[in-house]
Design a protein around this motif. Structure first.
Motif, PDB file in Angstrom:
ATOM      1  N   UNK A  87       9.987   7.407   0.589  1.00  0.00           N
ATOM      2  CA  UNK A  87      10.505   8.032  -0.625  1.00  0.00           C
ATOM      3  C   UNK A  87      10.428   9.544  -0.453  1.00  0.00           C
ATOM      4  N   UNK A  88      11.533  10.233  -0.575  1.00  0.00           N
ATOM      5  CA  UNK A  88      11.564  11.685  -0.479  1.00  0.00           C
ATOM      6  C   UNK A  88      12.279  12.271  -1.692  1.00  0.00           C
ATOM      7  N   UNK A  89      12.126  13.571  -1.872  1.00  0.00           N
ATOM      8  CA  UNK A  89      12.752  14.263  -3.004  1.00  0.00           C
ATOM      9  C   UNK A  89      12.512  13.516  -4.309  1.00  0.00           C
ATOM     10  N   UNK A  90      11.269  13.122  -4.530  1.00  0.00           N
ATOM     11  CA  UNK A  90      10.934  12.294  -5.679  1.00  0.00           C
ATOM     12  C   UNK A  90      11.166  13.031  -6.996  1.00  0.00           C
ATOM     13  N   UNK A  91      11.577  12.256  -7.989  1.00  0.00           N
ATOM     14  CA  UNK A  91      11.858  12.771  -9.319  1.00  0.00           C
ATOM     15  C   UNK A  91      10.974  12.032 -10.326  1.00  0.00           C
ATOM     16  N   UNK A 119       0.850  -1.188   0.000  1.00  0.00           N
ATOM     17  CA  UNK A 119       0.000   0.000   0.000  1.00  0.00           C
ATOM     18  C   UNK A 119       0.887   1.239   0.000  1.00  0.00           C
ATOM     19  N   UNK A 120       0.278   2.372  -0.342  1.00  0.00           N
ATOM     20  CA  UNK A 120       0.978   3.640  -0.207  1.00  0.00           C
ATOM     21  C   UNK A 120       1.401   4.315  -1.491  1.00  0.00           C
ATOM     22  N   UNK A 121       1.207   3.682  -2.639  1.00  0.00           N
ATOM     23  CA  UNK A 121       1.578   4.340  -3.882  1.00  0.00           C
ATOM     24  C   UNK A 121       0.615   5.462  -4.221  1.00  0.00           C
ATOM     25  N   UNK A 122       0.918   6.160  -5.300  1.00  0.00           N
ATOM     26  CA  UNK A 122       0.045   7.237  -5.725  1.00  0.00           C
ATOM     27  C   UNK A 122       0.739   8.211  -6.649  1.00  0.00           C
ATOM     28  N   UNK A 128       8.168  15.774  -3.923  1.00  0.00           N
ATOM     29  CA  UNK A 128       7.289  15.284  -2.881  1.00  0.00           C
ATOM     30  C   UNK A 128       7.761  13.986  -2.249  1.00  0.00           C
ATOM     31  N   UNK A 129       6.913  13.456  -1.368  1.00  0.00           N
ATOM     32  CA  UNK A 129       7.254  12.249  -0.611  1.00  0.00           C
ATOM     33  C   UNK A 129       6.091  11.264  -0.603  1.00  0.00           C
ATOM     34  N   UNK A 130       6.444  10.017  -0.443  1.00  0.00           N
ATOM     35  CA  UNK A 130       5.471   8.942  -0.260  1.00  0.00           C
ATOM     36  C   UNK A 130       6.052   7.913   0.697  1.00  0.00           C
ATOM     37  N   UNK A 131       5.172   7.130   1.309  1.00  0.00           N
ATOM     38  CA  UNK A 131       5.623   6.022   2.141  1.00  0.00           C
ATOM     39  C   UNK A 131       4.900   4.758   1.697  1.00  0.00           C
ATOM     40  N   UNK A 132       5.680   3.773   1.299  1.00  0.00           N
ATOM     41  CA  UNK A 132       5.137   2.491   0.885  1.00  0.00           C
ATOM     42  C   UNK A 132       5.233   1.500   2.034  1.00  0.00           C
ATOM     43  N   UNK A 167      20.909   5.328  -7.408  1.00  0.00           N
ATOM     44  CA  UNK A 167      19.983   6.367  -7.852  1.00  0.00           C
ATOM     45  C   UNK A 167      19.045   6.854  -6.751  1.00  0.00           C
ATOM     46  N   UNK A 168      18.942   6.105  -5.650  1.00  0.00           N
ATOM     47  CA  UNK A 168      17.999   6.500  -4.588  1.00  0.00           C
ATOM     48  C   UNK A 168      18.691   6.772  -3.258  1.00  0.00           C
ATOM     49  N   UNK A 169      19.988   6.594  -3.209  1.00  0.00           N
ATOM     50  CA  UNK A 169      20.708   6.847  -1.963  1.00  0.00           C
ATOM     51  C   UNK A 169      20.466   8.268  -1.492  1.00  0.00           C
ATOM     52  N   UNK A 170      20.302   8.422  -0.201  1.00  0.00           N
ATOM     53  CA  UNK A 170      20.066   9.726   0.444  1.00  0.00           C
ATOM     54  C   UNK A 170      18.684  10.291   0.171  1.00  0.00           C
ATOM     55  N   UNK A 171      17.852   9.568  -0.599  1.00  0.00           N
ATOM     56  CA  UNK A 171      16.478  10.027  -0.840  1.00  0.00           C
ATOM     57  C   UNK A 171      15.443   9.029  -0.314  1.00  0.00           C
ATOM     58  N   UNK A 172      15.753   7.737  -0.391  1.00  0.00           N
ATOM     59  CA  UNK A 172      14.834   6.697   0.052  1.00  0.00           C
ATOM     60  C   UNK A 172      15.388   6.036   1.304  1.00  0.00           C
ATOM     61  N   UNK A 173      14.481   5.585   2.174  1.00  0.00           N
ATOM     62  CA  UNK A 173      14.890   4.876   3.391  1.00  0.00           C
ATOM     63  C   UNK A 173      14.035   3.636   3.575  1.00  0.00           C
ATOM     64  N   UNK A 174      14.682   2.491   3.719  1.00  0.00           N
ATOM     65  CA  UNK A 174      13.978   1.235   3.962  1.00  0.00           C
ATOM     66  C   UNK A 174      14.058   0.910   5.451  1.00  0.00           C
TER      67      UNK A 174
END
Length: 119
Positions: A82-86, A7-10, A16-20, A62-69
């Motif tokens: 997911x932050x600083x989305x491109x 869940x959590x897509x969009x 912007x940011x999202x949390x999956x 490509x996602x280092x420093x922007x995404x956190x698991x």
């Protein structure tokens, strides 16, 4: 039988940011590695981030420093912040888990959740 539900897509604007989230349920003895992968149209599925049962993490460059698991062991759940989305982050995101289901060790996949980043 084991199921993974994401869940959590969009749709989100660039920056912007999202949390999956991805929760596993069913006959689960133990969950080992967890990960997030993504597949854009016409491209192969690539690893985005992974986390071991010891909480060691690994990220695609490509996602280092922007995404956190992260993971919640008690809830059998893995998260991806997911932050600083491109716009190039647009893809279907899948979670995957390495699970022992009382019979054997197997890889399980979620159904995928769409993330669309507009410019």
């Amino acid at each position: 039988q084991v199921q993974l539900v994401e869940s959590g897509g969009g749709l989100v604007q660039a920056g912007g940011s999202l949390r999956l989230s991805c929760a596993a349920s069913g006959r689960i003895l133990r969950i080992y590695d967890m990960g997030w992968y993504r597949q854009a149209p016409g491209k192969q599925r690539d690893m985005v981030a992974s986390i071991t049962d010891g909480s060691s993490t690994n990220y695609a460059d490509s996602v280092k420093d922007r995404f956190t698991i992260s993971r919640d062991v008690a809830k059998n759940t893995v998260y991806l912040q997911l932050t600083s989305l491109k716009p190039e982050d647009t893809a279907v995101y899948y979670c995957g888990m390495n699970i022992h289901d009382f019979k054997s060790l197997n890889n399980y996949w979620g159904q995928g959740t769409q993330v669309t980043v507009s410019s």
